[in-house]
Scaffold this motif. Structure first.
Motif, short mmCIF file in Angstrom:
data_model
loop_
_atom_site.label_atom_id
_atom_site.label_comp_id
_atom_site.label_asym_id
_atom_site.label_seq_id
_atom_site.Cartn_x
_atom_site.Cartn_y
_atom_site.Cartn_z
N THR A 31 23.94 54.99 84.83
CA THR A 31 22.57 55.49 84.75
C THR A 31 22.00 55.83 86.12
OG1 THR A 31 22.19 54.24 82.72
CG2 THR A 31 20.24 54.95 83.91
N VAL A 32 22.45 55.10 87.14
CA VAL A 32 21.98 55.41 88.50
C VAL A 32 23.00 56.31 89.22
CG1 VAL A 32 20.51 53.37 88.70
CG2 VAL A 32 22.88 53.24 89.49
N HIS A 33 23.78 57.05 88.44
CA HIS A 33 24.68 58.10 88.91
C HIS A 33 25.88 57.62 89.73
CE1 HIS A 33 22.10 61.25 87.35
NE2 HIS A 33 21.08 60.54 87.79
N VAL A 34 26.39 56.43 89.40
CA VAL A 34 27.66 55.99 89.98
C VAL A 34 28.76 56.60 89.12
CG1 VAL A 34 29.13 53.99 90.46
CG2 VAL A 34 26.67 53.85 90.88
N ASN A 35 29.81 57.10 89.74
CA ASN A 35 30.95 57.68 89.03
C ASN A 35 31.46 56.71 87.98
OD1 ASN A 35 34.10 57.72 88.92
ND2 ASN A 35 33.46 59.82 89.39
N SER A 36 31.84 57.23 86.81
CA SER A 36 32.24 56.37 85.69
C SER A 36 33.47 55.52 86.00
CB SER A 36 32.49 57.19 84.43
OG SER A 36 33.62 58.01 84.57
N VAL A 37 34.42 56.06 86.75
CA VAL A 37 35.63 55.29 87.06
C VAL A 37 35.30 54.13 88.00
CG1 VAL A 37 37.93 55.41 88.07
CG2 VAL A 37 37.13 57.26 86.60
N LEU A 38 34.48 54.38 89.03
CA LEU A 38 34.06 53.31 89.94
C LEU A 38 33.20 52.29 89.20
CD1 LEU A 38 33.82 52.01 92.72
CD2 LEU A 38 31.91 53.56 93.19
N LEU A 83 43.06 46.63 83.89
CA LEU A 83 42.13 47.48 84.64
C LEU A 83 42.71 48.88 84.79
CD1 LEU A 83 39.59 47.99 86.33
CD2 LEU A 83 40.81 47.01 88.30
N GLY A 84 44.00 48.97 85.06
CA GLY A 84 44.64 50.28 85.15
C GLY A 84 44.55 51.05 83.84
N ILE A 85 44.79 50.37 82.74
CA ILE A 85 44.66 50.99 81.42
C ILE A 85 43.21 51.45 81.21
CG2 ILE A 85 44.73 50.55 78.92
CD1 ILE A 85 47.02 48.49 79.58
N ASN A 86 42.27 50.57 81.55
CA ASN A 86 40.84 50.86 81.44
C ASN A 86 40.47 52.11 82.24
OD1 ASN A 86 37.97 49.77 80.80
ND2 ASN A 86 37.93 49.95 83.04
N GLU A 87 40.93 52.19 83.46
CA GLU A 87 40.57 53.30 84.34
C GLU A 87 41.17 54.62 83.85
OE1 GLU A 87 38.34 52.75 87.43
OE2 GLU A 87 38.07 51.57 85.62
N ILE A 88 42.41 54.58 83.38
CA ILE A 88 43.06 55.80 82.87
C ILE A 88 42.30 56.32 81.65
CG2 ILE A 88 45.14 56.66 81.70
CD1 ILE A 88 46.73 54.78 83.65
N ILE A 89 41.92 55.42 80.76
CA ILE A 89 41.20 55.85 79.56
C ILE A 89 39.80 56.36 79.93
CG2 ILE A 89 40.19 55.08 77.37
CD1 ILE A 89 42.69 53.22 77.12
N LEU A 90 39.11 55.69 80.86
CA LEU A 90 37.78 56.17 81.30
C LEU A 90 37.90 57.54 81.96
CD1 LEU A 90 35.95 53.04 82.72
CD2 LEU A 90 35.19 54.50 80.85
N TRP A 91 38.88 57.70 82.81
CA TRP A 91 39.09 58.99 83.47
C TRP A 91 39.35 60.07 82.42
CZ3 TRP A 91 43.48 62.06 83.38
CH2 TRP A 91 43.41 63.21 84.19
N GLY A 92 40.23 59.78 81.47
CA GLY A 92 40.54 60.73 80.42
C GLY A 92 39.35 61.08 79.55
N GLY A 93 38.45 60.13 79.38
CA GLY A 93 37.28 60.37 78.55
C GLY A 93 36.31 61.37 79.11
#
Length: 167
Positions: A31-38, A83-93
């Motif tokens: 909501t405060v514009h931080v990148n979704s992966v970070l 966390l790696g799985i989480n980040e890959i799925i978030l990036w893909g989303g």
């Protein structure tokens, strides 16, 4: 079988609370514009601390044939994979959104991030339960330790080693 169902239910309760922490922090940051992966990495790591403490207190029983330092190591290595799985799925989303979506289509970006996070949470929950049940959970009371199992061999090895003076 009844004990496994109870354990899965406890794992689910701990997981739901951890997910609320994870989603709350994720959405606050996005909501405060931080990148979704970070934002996903930060929220995942904070919820992980709660998850470790609650899981090892309420869901899984410490193995007497494993040093505590090994338990923590296994938990955090499996969490790093999660966390790696989480980040890959978030990036893909959000990967198919235009590069300026975070500013011009912010609501859509947040929606896609949350849909991806739901998928990631479910996939990582299954991963976490399987790996923790296999390596960290002590056998049920009265059940003999399987001395040939990988978890027992790893635990026995860890009892003979004390990194940093840990016991």
């Amino acid at each position: 079988m009844r004990n496994l169902i109870k354990q899965i239910a406890k794992f689910g309760v701990v997981g739901v609370i951890a997910a609320v922490i994870d989603f709350g922090i994720l959405n606050l940051l996005v909501t405060v514009h931080v990148n979704s992966v970070l934002a996903g990495a930060v929220s995942f790591l904070i919820s992980l601390v709660f998850n470790y403490l609650a899981s090892m207190k309420y869901v899984f029983k410490h193995r007497d044939d494993m040093a505590r330092w090994m338990e923590v190591t296994i938990f955090f290595i499996s969490a790093a994979i999660g966390l790696g799985i989480n980040e890959i799925i978030l990036w893909g989303g959000v990967a198919l959104l235009p590069p300026d979506a975070i500013h011009t289509m912010h609501a859509r970006y947040v929606l896609y991030t949350n849909i991806a996070k739901i998928v990631a949470t479910l996939v990582v929950a299954v991963w976490n339960f399987i790996i923790r049940k296999w390596l960290l959970d002590a056998p049920a009371a009265g059940t003999p330790i399987q001395t040939g199992s990988f978890a027992h061999r790893l635990g026995a090895w860890s009892l003979d080693r004390h990194p940093f003076g840990w016991k």
